[in-house]
Design a protein around this motif. Sequence first.
Motif, PDB file in Angstrom:
ATOM      1  N   LEU A  60      91.356  38.522  19.985  1.00  0.00           N
ATOM      2  CA  LEU A  60      90.998  39.065  21.294  1.00  0.00           C
ATOM      3  C   LEU A  60      91.695  38.297  22.417  1.00  0.00           C
ATOM      4  O   LEU A  60      92.075  38.888  23.436  1.00  0.00           O
ATOM      5  CB  LEU A  60      89.484  39.027  21.483  1.00  0.00           C
ATOM      6  N   ILE A  61      91.859  37.004  22.247  1.00  0.00           N
ATOM      7  CA  ILE A  61      92.589  36.205  23.252  1.00  0.00           C
ATOM      8  C   ILE A  61      94.017  36.734  23.382  1.00  0.00           C
ATOM      9  O   ILE A  61      94.542  36.902  24.491  1.00  0.00           O
ATOM     10  CB  ILE A  61      92.584  34.715  22.872  1.00  0.00           C
ATOM     11  N   LYS A  62      94.665  37.021  22.241  1.00  0.00           N
ATOM     12  CA  LYS A  62      96.031  37.561  22.266  1.00  0.00           C
ATOM     13  C   LYS A  62      96.058  38.930  22.938  1.00  0.00           C
ATOM     14  O   LYS A  62      96.966  39.228  23.725  1.00  0.00           O
ATOM     15  CB  LYS A  62      96.570  37.660  20.835  1.00  0.00           C
ATOM     16  N   LEU A  63      95.067  39.758  22.631  1.00  0.00           N
ATOM     17  CA  LEU A  63      95.020  41.098  23.221  1.00  0.00           C
ATOM     18  C   LEU A  63      94.838  41.025  24.728  1.00  0.00           C
ATOM     19  O   LEU A  63      95.537  41.726  25.486  1.00  0.00           O
ATOM     20  CB  LEU A  63      93.872  41.897  22.589  1.00  0.00           C
ATOM     21  N   VAL A  64      93.921  40.193  25.185  1.00  0.00           N
ATOM     22  CA  VAL A  64      93.684  40.053  26.627  1.00  0.00           C
ATOM     23  C   VAL A  64      94.937  39.531  27.326  1.00  0.00           C
ATOM     24  O   VAL A  64      95.278  39.978  28.432  1.00  0.00           O
ATOM     25  CB  VAL A  64      92.481  39.123  26.884  1.00  0.00           C
ATOM     26  N   LYS A  65      95.632  38.615  26.692  1.00  0.00           N
ATOM     27  CA  LYS A  65      96.861  38.078  27.281  1.00  0.00           C
ATOM     28  C   LYS A  65      97.898  39.178  27.493  1.00  0.00           C
ATOM     29  O   LYS A  65      98.641  39.180  28.479  1.00  0.00           O
ATOM     30  CB  LYS A  65      97.433  36.972  26.387  1.00  0.00           C
ATOM     31  N   GLU A  66      97.943  40.139  26.573  1.00  0.00           N
ATOM     32  CA  GLU A  66      98.906  41.232  26.681  1.00  0.00           C
ATOM     33  C   GLU A  66      98.558  42.208  27.812  1.00  0.00           C
ATOM     34  O   GLU A  66      99.450  42.771  28.459  1.00  0.00           O
ATOM     35  CB  GLU A  66      98.991  41.978  25.360  1.00  0.00           C
ATOM     36  N   ILE A  67      97.271  42.442  28.038  1.00  0.00           N
ATOM     37  CA  ILE A  67      96.884  43.425  29.062  1.00  0.00           C
ATOM     38  C   ILE A  67      96.574  42.794  30.423  1.00  0.00           C
ATOM     39  O   ILE A  67      96.478  43.503  31.414  1.00  0.00           O
ATOM     40  CB  ILE A  67      95.667  44.239  28.580  1.00  0.00           C
ATOM     41  N   ASP A  68      96.457  41.476  30.463  1.00  0.00           N
ATOM     42  CA  ASP A  68      96.171  40.794  31.725  1.00  0.00           C
ATOM     43  C   ASP A  68      97.468  40.528  32.485  1.00  0.00           C
ATOM     44  O   ASP A  68      97.886  39.385  32.681  1.00  0.00           O
ATOM     45  CB  ASP A  68      95.424  39.487  31.456  1.00  0.00           C
ATOM     46  N   VAL A  69      98.119  41.611  32.897  1.00  0.00           N
ATOM     47  CA  VAL A  69      99.359  41.519  33.666  1.00  0.00           C
ATOM     48  C   VAL A  69      99.219  42.354  34.928  1.00  0.00           C
ATOM     49  O   VAL A  69      98.411  43.300  34.984  1.00  0.00           O
ATOM     50  CB  VAL A  69     100.571  42.005  32.836  1.00  0.00           C
ATOM     51  N   ALA A  70      99.978  42.006  35.902  1.00  0.00           N
ATOM     52  CA  ALA A  70      99.897  42.723  37.194  1.00  0.00           C
ATOM     53  C   ALA A  70     100.312  44.164  37.017  1.00  0.00           C
ATOM     54  O   ALA A  70     101.261  44.482  36.267  1.00  0.00           O
ATOM     55  CB  ALA A  70     100.775  42.025  38.214  1.00  0.00           C
ATOM     56  N   LYS A  71      99.633  45.072  37.681  1.00  0.00           N
ATOM     57  CA  LYS A  71      99.977  46.486  37.635  1.00  0.00           C
ATOM     58  C   LYS A  71     101.296  46.732  38.355  1.00  0.00           C
ATOM     59  O   LYS A  71     101.582  46.123  39.371  1.00  0.00           O
ATOM     60  CB  LYS A  71      98.881  47.324  38.282  1.00  0.00           C
ATOM     61  N   ARG A  72     102.068  47.654  37.794  1.00  0.00           N
ATOM     62  CA  ARG A  72     103.320  48.026  38.457  1.00  0.00           C
ATOM     63  C   ARG A  72     103.016  48.853  39.698  1.00  0.00           C
ATOM     64  O   ARG A  72     102.151  49.712  39.704  1.00  0.00           O
ATOM     65  CB  ARG A  72     104.203  48.834  37.512  1.00  0.00           C
ATOM     66  N   GLN A  73     103.730  48.540  40.761  1.00  0.00           N
ATOM     67  CA  GLN A  73     103.530  49.270  42.023  1.00  0.00           C
ATOM     68  C   GLN A  73     104.219  50.617  41.978  1.00  0.00           C
ATOM     69  O   GLN A  73     105.256  50.789  41.387  1.00  0.00           O
ATOM     70  CB  GLN A  73     104.101  48.419  43.179  1.00  0.00           C
TER      71      GLN A  73
END
Length: 202
Positions: A189-202
């Motif tokens: 789950l830590i790996k998964l969160v790291k993948e989706i915890d990125v800034a949204k593209r404008q």
Amino acid sequence: MSNIAPSDTYLMNKLIASLIVAAASGSASAFAEAQVQMQFPNSDVKNVLAFYEGLTGRKIVADNQVIGQVNLVVDEPIPKAKAIELIEQVLFAYGFFIIEPNTDTLRIVGPGKNPRSEGVPLISKSEDIPTSERLISFVIKLQSREPDEILKVLHQHVAPSPSLAVTLPPDPTARAIIVTERSSVVRNLIKLVKEIDVAKRQ
């Protein structure tokens, strides 16, 4: 009859001595990695826990919901460390939970109880996650996304289980989520969160 120089005799004796030491060391290592039999066909879980206690050297404390049978049979003798690992995997597979309140004790919680109310340790550093399978709560700090966004994604894509809980910290200003699950799942789950915890593209 050939003549052997004293220096050659010394070197030969030294070689033989080193081989004897190496053999003795190998025997000691083999002894340390003792093999054990795992024959628990449809056995009372308490019998498995008694065996587990002997392997780990820990005091096992089981609640009154730890009842029933488990099936654990391995045809060949296996190393003690592997036996411990298999028992822990089987316990979780049968709905039991292992909680480590301290280095001397392991608590076993039965399926009839909410394991999150049984003193699950809270961890905030990846290096502190137990290498063995344990039920833990882990604080995942976020960098870019809001906690409620991460919660929504996890609830959509992570299969529910009796031990899984993904919640927000008591402090509403904290950019983090708290995940409760067994050690191996928390790491994923830590790996998964790291993948989706990125800034949204404008």
